[in-house]
Enzyme design. Structure first.
Site, mmCIF file in Angstrom:
data_model
loop_
_atom_site.group_PDB
_atom_site.id
_atom_site.type_symbol
_atom_site.label_atom_id
_atom_site.label_comp_id
_atom_site.label_asym_id
_atom_site.label_seq_id
_atom_site.Cartn_x
_atom_site.Cartn_y
_atom_site.Cartn_z
ATOM 1 N N CYS A 1 -16.426 0.058 -26.974
ATOM 2 C CA CYS A 1 -17.823 0.498 -27.014
ATOM 3 C C CYS A 1 -18.410 0.688 -25.624
ATOM 4 C CB CYS A 1 -18.647 -0.500 -27.816
ATOM 5 S SG CYS A 1 -18.027 -0.640 -29.485
ATOM 6 N N GLU A 2 -17.899 1.661 -24.907
ATOM 7 C CA GLU A 2 -18.373 2.037 -23.574
ATOM 8 C C GLU A 2 -18.050 3.505 -23.410
ATOM 9 O OE1 GLU A 2 -19.133 -0.073 -20.673
ATOM 10 O OE2 GLU A 2 -18.706 -2.024 -21.572
ATOM 11 N N TYR B 1 -0.826 -2.263 -11.835
ATOM 12 C CA TYR B 1 -2.254 -2.431 -12.137
ATOM 13 C C TYR B 1 -2.601 -1.893 -13.521
ATOM 14 C CZ TYR B 1 -1.848 -3.285 -7.184
ATOM 15 O OH TYR B 1 -1.427 -3.774 -5.982
ATOM 16 N N PRO C 1 5.175 -4.683 -0.736
ATOM 17 C CA PRO C 1 4.953 -3.569 -1.658
ATOM 18 C C PRO C 1 4.727 -4.045 -3.089
ATOM 19 C CG PRO C 1 7.289 -3.797 -1.190
ATOM 20 C CD PRO C 1 6.590 -4.823 -0.359
ATOM 21 N N GLY C 2 3.790 -3.422 -3.768
ATOM 22 C CA GLY C 2 3.567 -3.719 -5.179
ATOM 23 C C GLY C 2 3.732 -2.438 -5.979
ATOM 24 N N ARG C 3 2.692 -1.604 -5.873
ATOM 25 C CA ARG C 3 2.650 -0.342 -6.608
ATOM 26 C C ARG C 3 3.905 0.511 -6.426
ATOM 27 N NH1 ARG C 3 -2.095 2.481 -7.428
ATOM 28 N NH2 ARG C 3 -3.108 1.165 -5.879
ATOM 29 N N GLY D 1 0.769 -1.238 0.000
ATOM 30 C CA GLY D 1 0.000 0.000 0.000
ATOM 31 C C GLY D 1 0.794 1.280 0.000
ATOM 32 N N ARG E 1 -7.621 1.661 -14.943
ATOM 33 C CA ARG E 1 -7.608 2.468 -13.716
ATOM 34 C C ARG E 1 -8.350 3.804 -13.827
ATOM 35 N NH1 ARG E 1 -3.715 4.336 -11.482
ATOM 36 N NH2 ARG E 1 -4.248 3.792 -9.360
HETATM 37 C C1 LIG Z 1 -2.621 -5.727 -3.331
HETATM 38 C C2 LIG Z 1 -1.929 -6.208 -2.127
HETATM 39 C C3 LIG Z 1 -0.642 -5.757 -1.833
HETATM 40 C C4 LIG Z 1 0.089 -4.729 -2.653
HETATM 41 O O1 LIG Z 1 -0.495 -3.481 -2.603
HETATM 42 P P1 LIG Z 1 0.281 -2.235 -3.270
HETATM 43 O O2 LIG Z 1 -0.588 -1.085 -3.043
HETATM 44 O O3 LIG Z 1 0.428 -2.552 -4.708
HETATM 45 O O4 LIG Z 1 1.572 -2.105 -2.575
HETATM 46 C C5 LIG Z 1 -0.013 -6.278 -0.723
HETATM 47 N N1 LIG Z 1 -0.619 -7.191 0.061
HETATM 48 C C6 LIG Z 1 -1.866 -7.644 -0.190
HETATM 49 C C7 LIG Z 1 -2.463 -8.641 0.697
HETATM 50 C C8 LIG Z 1 -2.564 -7.168 -1.292
HETATM 51 O O5 LIG Z 1 -3.793 -7.592 -1.536
#
Ligand SMILES: *Cc1c(COP(=O)(O)O)cnc(C)c1O
Length: 426
Positions: free
Chosen positions: A356-357, A385, A275-277, A240, A313
């Protein structure tokens, strides 16, 4: 914030001109900078080094194997949310012990696959799931480690409703009020150990306070459990961390670390981050080509060849992506990426795709330098994402993906063909 910059009026990814890539690959194409990807990983690893955490990159944000392999080689583990993501992680040669598996609806098949892979932790989202894990581990004569996903009931300003998960009324995890009793019951299990606590309060969390609030509540719970002789050895604080869409709106990895480390440094807890995003977002752009322009009432539309199926998004979360021409020889290179940016001779347009939206747009009421048919536009901060949420809606083959490293680049996913659209159909 990233390695996309204008050199001699041309947008470059690291040292490669974006125009040169898409001449070969066509559009729409996702282009990732390996340097940006690894820099963002390194910043998190460096900032949190005093806690010596296990960093489990969240595959769902951007899961191409080449991306996963690059992160794996850098020392990353993985956060997976499905059997398919586990499959990806293993294909990227991840060490099972460095995998955490989250998700409210894990099937028996997925749990068995994860047991076979000897993953590190199952993030447990309900009582019923925990006892199911205990049963399945028992039938394989294995011991599984669980991390209870606790819902700390904290709020976060500026997080979209669809991606806010830390409140009581979400489908995720169990309420913090119920968690203590859950841990006590779970201590009777024979094959699943509930020795960890997991938090994931949403995404993006644009300030540090929600983490402080959530971790403080989690530590109080851990202390209450210790008093009842239940020992938690691992705290997973989830993902997050925010990324940079406009350039100045998010805390840095160092800011998050400065708020979080003091809470945890004197605790003998193994720390996991997911971390992802914050790793993948700024590492990617989506490149699209202008097809047509037209007027609709008082509005001007710029119609491009990328659509909501490529990048959902904007319409799903009302999210902002900076968009600018790849070639700025007829206008000027942007000196920032804020929604307020204006330049001489710009015009207000909706940038829309061919699907088509009426929800098919990349930007609304956006000031852009004038563009014409054939011009290339870059949609920035699209690494997270982006491709991961793309679909074949309207029978549109998915975009190509390219990875750039310094002066070199390669296709890491070829553009889908029409045959790919129908291949699984019988
Ligand atoms: C989506 C998710 C993440 C990653 O979230 P980011 O905002 O991309 O860092 C980490 N843990 C869990 C359990 C998630 O569902």
């Amino acid at each position: 914030m990233d390695n996309f910059q204008y050199i001699d009026s041309q947008l470059h990814c690291e040292l490669v001109a974006v125009r040169d890539i898409v001449e070969k690959t066509g559009t729409p194409t996702y282009i990732y900078s390996q340097t940006t990807l690894l820099t963002h990983f390194d910043r998190i690893a460096g900032a949190f080094a005093p806690l010596n955490p296990l960093i489990c990159y969240s595959i769902k944000s951007c899961g191409n194997l080449a991306i996963l392999r690059a992160l794996q080689a850098r020392g990353s583990g993985f956060d997976v949310v499905s059997g398919g993501e586990l499959f990806r992680a293993l294909k990227a040669e991840a060490d099972g012990k460095m995998i955490v598996f989250a998700g409210v609806g894990k099937t028996d098949q997925e749990i068995n696959e994860a047991l076979d892979a000897r993953i590190g932790w199952f993030n447990i989202e309900s009582e019923e799931e925990f006892w199911n894990l205990d049963r399945l581990a028992g039938s394989q004569k294995l011991t599984a480690q669980g991390a209870l996903r606790v819902n700390p009931d904290v709020s976060s300003v500026g997080t979209h409703q669809k991606t806010l998960t830390g409140k009581k009324e979400t489908k995720f995890g169990v309420d913090i009020d119920r968690a203590e009793a859950f841990y006590i019951q779970a201590s009777a299990a024979k094959h699943a150990r509930l020795s960890a606590l997991h938090l994931h309060i949403g995404s993006p969390i644009k300030s540090t306070q929600p983490y402080v609030d959530a971790i403080t509540k989690a530590l109080a719970l851990i202390d209450r459990l210790a008093a009842r002789n239940i020992h938690i050895d691992t705290l997973d604080i989830g993902g997050g961390f925010a990324a940079f869409y406009e350039g100045n709106e998010a805390p840095s990895a160092a800011d998050y670390a400065a708020a979080i480390i003091p809470l945890l440094k004197d605790r003998k807890l193994r720390i996991i981050l997911e971390p992802g995003r914050s790793i993948s977002c700024n590492a990617g752009i989506l490149v699209t080509r202008v097809q047509y322009s037209k007027q609709g009432g008082s509005k001007k539309f710029t119609i491009v060849d990328a659509a909501m199926n490529d990048l959902i998004r904007p319409t799903l979360y009302e999210s902002y992506h900076f968009i600018w021409p790849v070639d700025v020889s007829g206008c000027s290179a942007p000196d920032n990426r804020q929604s307020t940016l204006r330049t001489a001779g710009d015009e207000k347009v909706d940038i829309v795709g061919p699907v088509c939206e009426s929800g098919d747009y990349l930007a609304k009421d956006r000031y852009l330098p004038t563009t014409k048919r054939g011009d290339l536009l870059a949609v920035f901060s699209a690494g997270a994402y982006g491709f991961a949420m793309s679909s074949q809606y309207n029978a549109r083959p998915r975009a190509a993906e390219v990875l750039v490293d310094g002066k070199t680049w390669r296709i890491i996913r070829r553009r889908e063909t029409y045959d790919d659209l129908i291949a699984p159909e019988l």
